[in-house]
Structures are given as structure tokens and as C-alpha cells.
Write an enzyme that holds these catalytic residues in place. Structure first.
Site, mmCIF file in Angstrom:
data_model
loop_
_atom_site.group_PDB
_atom_site.id
_atom_site.type_symbol
_atom_site.label_atom_id
_atom_site.label_comp_id
_atom_site.label_asym_id
_atom_site.label_seq_id
_atom_site.Cartn_x
_atom_site.Cartn_y
_atom_site.Cartn_z
ATOM 1 C CB THR A 68 4.571 0.508 4.975
ATOM 2 O OG1 THR A 68 4.081 -0.238 4.390
ATOM 3 C CG2 THR A 68 4.523 0.460 6.369
ATOM 4 N N GLY A 69 7.016 1.694 3.033
ATOM 5 C CA GLY A 69 7.430 1.386 1.757
ATOM 6 C C GLY A 69 7.066 2.773 0.569
ATOM 7 C CB SER B 261 11.137 4.285 -4.303
ATOM 8 O OG SER B 261 11.192 2.989 -4.510
ATOM 9 C CE1 TYR C 63 4.078 -8.629 -6.201
ATOM 10 C CE2 TYR C 63 2.680 -8.600 -8.140
ATOM 11 C CZ TYR C 63 3.232 -7.807 -6.797
ATOM 12 O OH TYR C 63 3.290 -6.205 -6.940
HETATM 13 N N1 LIG Z 1 5.094 -1.514 -10.179
HETATM 14 C C1 LIG Z 1 3.626 -1.876 -10.056
HETATM 15 O O1 LIG Z 1 3.326 -2.400 -11.566
HETATM 16 C C2 LIG Z 1 2.715 -2.597 -9.282
HETATM 17 C C3 LIG Z 1 1.449 -3.196 -9.622
HETATM 18 C C4 LIG Z 1 0.627 -3.358 -8.355
HETATM 19 C C5 LIG Z 1 1.450 -3.900 -6.948
HETATM 20 N N2 LIG Z 1 2.320 -2.743 -6.534
HETATM 21 C C6 LIG Z 1 2.691 -3.010 -5.267
HETATM 22 O O2 LIG Z 1 2.949 -1.735 -4.886
HETATM 23 C C7 LIG Z 1 3.933 -1.696 -3.921
HETATM 24 C C8 LIG Z 1 4.721 -0.516 -4.067
HETATM 25 O O3 LIG Z 1 5.715 -1.255 -5.194
HETATM 26 P P1 LIG Z 1 6.890 0.273 -6.015
HETATM 27 O O4 LIG Z 1 5.671 -0.314 -7.429
HETATM 28 O O5 LIG Z 1 6.177 1.875 -5.285
HETATM 29 O O6 LIG Z 1 7.794 -0.842 -5.917
HETATM 30 P P2 LIG Z 1 8.974 0.167 -5.217
HETATM 31 O O7 LIG Z 1 9.387 1.871 -5.800
HETATM 32 O O8 LIG Z 1 10.436 -1.122 -5.342
HETATM 33 O O9 LIG Z 1 8.553 0.790 -3.976
HETATM 34 C C9 LIG Z 1 8.667 -0.429 -2.619
HETATM 35 C C10 LIG Z 1 8.918 -0.108 -1.629
HETATM 36 O O10 LIG Z 1 9.350 -0.973 -0.480
HETATM 37 C C11 LIG Z 1 9.514 -1.000 0.450
HETATM 38 N N3 LIG Z 1 10.542 -1.925 0.452
HETATM 39 C C12 LIG Z 1 10.349 -3.100 0.261
HETATM 40 N N4 LIG Z 1 11.463 -4.521 0.441
HETATM 41 C C13 LIG Z 1 11.442 -3.724 1.970
HETATM 42 C C14 LIG Z 1 11.548 -5.021 3.256
HETATM 43 N N5 LIG Z 1 12.338 -5.794 3.253
HETATM 44 N N6 LIG Z 1 11.858 -3.843 4.869
HETATM 45 C C15 LIG Z 1 11.733 -2.763 4.172
HETATM 46 N N7 LIG Z 1 10.573 -1.981 2.608
HETATM 47 C C16 LIG Z 1 10.579 -2.673 1.994
HETATM 48 C C17 LIG Z 1 11.184 -0.144 0.034
HETATM 49 O O11 LIG Z 1 12.304 0.368 0.826
HETATM 50 P P3 LIG Z 1 13.034 0.204 0.832
HETATM 51 O O12 LIG Z 1 13.745 0.254 -0.666
HETATM 52 O O13 LIG Z 1 13.808 1.721 0.947
HETATM 53 O O14 LIG Z 1 13.626 -0.595 1.115
HETATM 54 C C18 LIG Z 1 10.384 1.293 -1.458
HETATM 55 O O15 LIG Z 1 9.995 1.986 -0.402
HETATM 56 C C19 LIG Z 1 4.340 -2.959 -3.734
HETATM 57 O O16 LIG Z 1 3.582 -3.397 -2.294
HETATM 58 C C20 LIG Z 1 3.625 -3.782 -4.841
HETATM 59 O O17 LIG Z 1 3.892 -4.802 -4.825
HETATM 60 C C21 LIG Z 1 3.127 -2.238 -8.112
#
Ligand SMILES: NC(=O)c1ccc[n+]([C@@H]2O[C@H](COP(=O)([O-])OP(=O)(O)OC[C@H]3O[C@@H](n4cnc5c(N)ncnc54)[C@H](OP(=O)(O)O)[C@@H]3O)[C@@H](O)[C@H]2O)c1
Length: 320
Positions: A24-25, A28, A190
Site C-alpha cells: 500500500t502507498g 511514491s 502523526y
Molecule cells: N519519510 C519519512 O521520514 C518516514 C519516517 C517514518 C515513517 N514513514 C512512513 O512511511 C510511509 C510511507 O511514507 P513516505 O515517506 O514514503 O511518503 P510518500 O512518498 O508521501 O508516500 C506515501 C504513500 O502513501 C499513499 N497515501 C497517502 N495518503 C493516502 C490516502 N489517503 N489513501 C491512499 N493512499 C495514500 C501515497 O499515495 P497517493 O499519493 O497516490 O495517494 C503514497 O504512495 C508512511 O506510513 C510514513 O508514515 C516515513
């Protein structure tokens, strides 16, 4: 130089041909890199998000690579329980269609890998149509709904991997307030949602162990600080461009490195029987005290089912 998650995770010689994975997600960031890695290892990858164009690019990248991996995109908004139910239905159909009754080694049959990764940091306060605070709904309640909806469709030795965060430290889940946005703080929302990811993983693992005869495992992980994903897109104006800049600094984690622990937990032999654990950098890590609170874990499980108005998944045998 090649910097693939499967190399970092030491699983680049694993072959996932015949396996089905839902990430999922994966349009990106960390999810995209996880989906590409599982595709390179030969899995059929269900790419998920809301952005169909970005999803199509991930599907094309998997299918253009020189390997046996295939992919398809399924759109679902995690703020909408009907969309999540439709994603579960689509996943069920895809996994069943790929079921090969003649496959002697039993690789096929059910969903082999579920990576609950969709989520983010959301600046503005909203309630979803279900009346639940948006961050909690997208980051926790929908993964709970999806996973529990798919329980019967998981392969015998399926692995459920959830992207949590070190941000889970320092907050308590106040389940009385998940239906309110009074005094909203994006960071606290968050933190609460990521604490829920850890508590959900622990409760799921325990219930699977106690009440399910299969060898399904559930683990979660911290990917590192990954500003080069889309994670910072919801920061105000110019700050949202920060990601692309700080991503070049040596001490931050790239999305590919951030995906390594997800790929490790989904694929590596040495963690095939690990369950209910929290990882960072491919090593187990002690979660916060609230994350380990068994009473809170059980309450989160029950409250999540109540919010979704579904029967309690994996109830104790006497309740079943
Ligand atoms: N980046 C960090 O530093 C970090 C650190 C710790 C944990 N995380 C976790 O890592 C995970 C991925 O984040 P990322 O950093 O890779 O950010 P990202 O590039 O923004 O990816 C987020 C993904 O989640 C999807 N998404 C967001 N809102 C959604 C919704 N309402 N319905 C369906 N899909 C949704 C987006 O898809 P669409 O845009 O196509 O909807 C995208 O594919 C998250 O759970 C985040 O909390 C990130």
C-alpha cells in the site's frame, strides 16, 4: 552504483516467482521502492495509492525490468472504508486468479506479502466521513481494516509488514479523542497513528499465534528519516521543497534505503518466524512502553473494530 533495497537487505538472491505482494502507498517514496524491489525479485506486485498516473509508472518500471516480476495498480483512498473494502476484494480476486493448483511447491495460493505502508503527515485537521480524525484513519484504521479483511486470503506463511516510525515515542493513544479534531496538532496526530501501528502489529501477531493455525507473521519497522520521499509534501509552501534538498545530505535516508527493512522483513529467511516485533536498520528494536502495553493493544483492536462497525477480527475461541 546500484543501491537497491534487496541488496541492502541481503536478499537479492531470493526468488519470489509465484508470490503475490500488496504494497500500500507504493505510488511514491518508501512504498514505491519496496514494490520495485519485490518486483525485481519476481513477485506479482499490487501497486496501490490514489494517483493512477504515478501507480502506472511503478507498474511499468516493474514490468520493464529484466526479470519475471509483474504488477498492476489498484486505486483506493484510505480515508474511505468502501475504497479499502474494494482494495481487499480486488486483492482477493488477483491472488485467487494467480493460484495454481498444480504448483507442487505450494508457493501459489493466497496473498504472500502485505506491506501496510500508505500514510503520511497531514497538516490540516479533518474528520473523515466515518467521523474519525484523518491521520488516525489513513495511517492506522485503514491498514487495520485491510489486513483483517484479508486474513482469510493470506497464504499459509504470509508476512504482514507495517511501516511504523520512531515518531511513535512520546505519545499515548487517547482513544476517546480519535473522533475529535479539537486542539489538533499534526505532529501529535502523526505520533498517535504510528504508536497505533506498533500496537496493532503486536496485537495482530499475538492473535495469529493464539487463534490461527497458519504460520502468518506480523512485524513493523522504522524506515529512518526519509525527507526525499513525498512525506514532506504537506508542509507549508516552500518548506515542501525541502525534501529534494535535504535528501542529498549524507546523514538522511534515501527512499531505497528506507525500503530495505520492509524488504528484509518481507523476504529474509532469518526472520521467517519472527512476529510481533519492531525493527530498524534490519535489527529488532525495543518499542516505547506504551507500544508494549498489552491492555492498550487489545483496546485499540476492539475500538478499531467498533469504529468500523465490524465484528472483532480473530476473536478468542470462546467468543467466536
Ligand atoms: N519519510 C519519512 O521520514 C518516514 C519516517 C517514518 C515513517 N514513514 C512512513 O512511511 C510511509 C510511507 O511514507 P513516505 O515517506 O514514503 O511518503 P510518500 O512518498 O508521501 O508516500 C506515501 C504513500 O502513501 C499513499 N497515501 C497517502 N495518503 C493516502 C490516502 N489517503 N489513501 C491512499 N493512499 C495514500 C501515497 O499515495 P497517493 O499519493 O497516490 O495517494 C503514497 O504512495 C508512511 O506510513 C510514513 O508514515 C516515513
Amino acid at each position: 552504483m546500484r543501491n537497491y533495497p534487496e541488496d541492502v537487505a541481503g536478499v537479492d538472491d531470493e526468488r519470489l516467482v509465484g508470490q503475490t505482494a500488496l504494497v500500500t502507498g507504493s505510488t511514491s517514496g518508501i512504498g514505491r521502492e519496496t514494490a520495485l524491489a519485490l518486483g525485481r525479485l519476481g513477485a506479482h506486485v499490487i501497486v496501490h495509492g490514489r494517483d493512477a498516473e504515478a501507480g502506472g509508472e511503478v507498474v511499468d518500471t516493474v514490468e520493464d525490468a529484466v526479470n519475471e516480476g509483474t504488477a498492476e495498480f489498484v486505486r483506493a483512498d484510505f480515508a474511505d472504508p468502501d475504497d479499502v473494502a474494494a482494495l481487499a476484494d480486488a486483492t482477493r480476486t488477483i491472488a485467487a486468479a494467480r493460484d495454481d493448483p498444480d504448483d507442487a511447491d505450494g508457493d501459489a495460493g493466497g496473498l504472500d506479502i502485505l506491506v501496510n505502508n500508505a500514510g503520511g503527515y497531514f497538516r490540516d485537521a479533518h474528520l473523515t466521513d466515518l467521523g474519525v480524525e484523518y491521520t488516525f484513519h489513513v495511517n492506522h484504521l485503514s491498514p487495520f481494516q485491510l489486513t483483517t479483511d484479508l486474513l482469510d486470503d493470506l497464504a499459509e506463511d504470509a508476512r504482514v509488514v507495517t511501516t511504523a516510525s520512531e515518531a511513535h515515542r512520546g505519545d499515548q493513544i487517547d482513544l476517546e479523542s480519535v473522533e475529535s479534531i479539537d486542539g489538533y496538532s499534526a505532529w501529535r496526530a502523526y505520533q498517535r497513528s504510528k504508536l497505533a501501528n506498533l500496537q496493532f502489529t503486536a496485537e495482530l501477531a499475538r492473535r495469529l499465534e493464539e487463534r490461527d493455525d497458519r504460520s502468518v507473521t506480523a512485524n513493523c519497522f522504522h524506515p529512518g528519516f526519509v525527507p526525499g520521499s513525498g512525506f514532506l509534501r504537506d508542509l507549508p509552501g516552500p518548506l515542501s521543497a525541502l525534501g529534494g534538498v535535504v535528501d542529498r545530505l549524507p546523514f538522511v535516508t534515501t527512499p531505497a534505503d528506507g525500503a530495505a527493512t520492509a524488504v528484509y522483513l518481507a523476504v529474509a529467511d532469518e526472520v521467517a518466524t519472527d512476529s510481533g516485533r519492531y525493527y530498524a536498520d534490519m535489527r529488532p528494536k525495543q518499542p516505547s512502553t506504551p507500544a508494549r502495553d498489552r491492555h492498550a493493544q487489545r483496546r485499540l483492536w476492539e475500538t478499531s473494530a467498533d469504529l468500523l462497525e465490524i465484528d472483532e477480527p480473530l476473536p478468542s475461541r470462546s467468543e467466536a
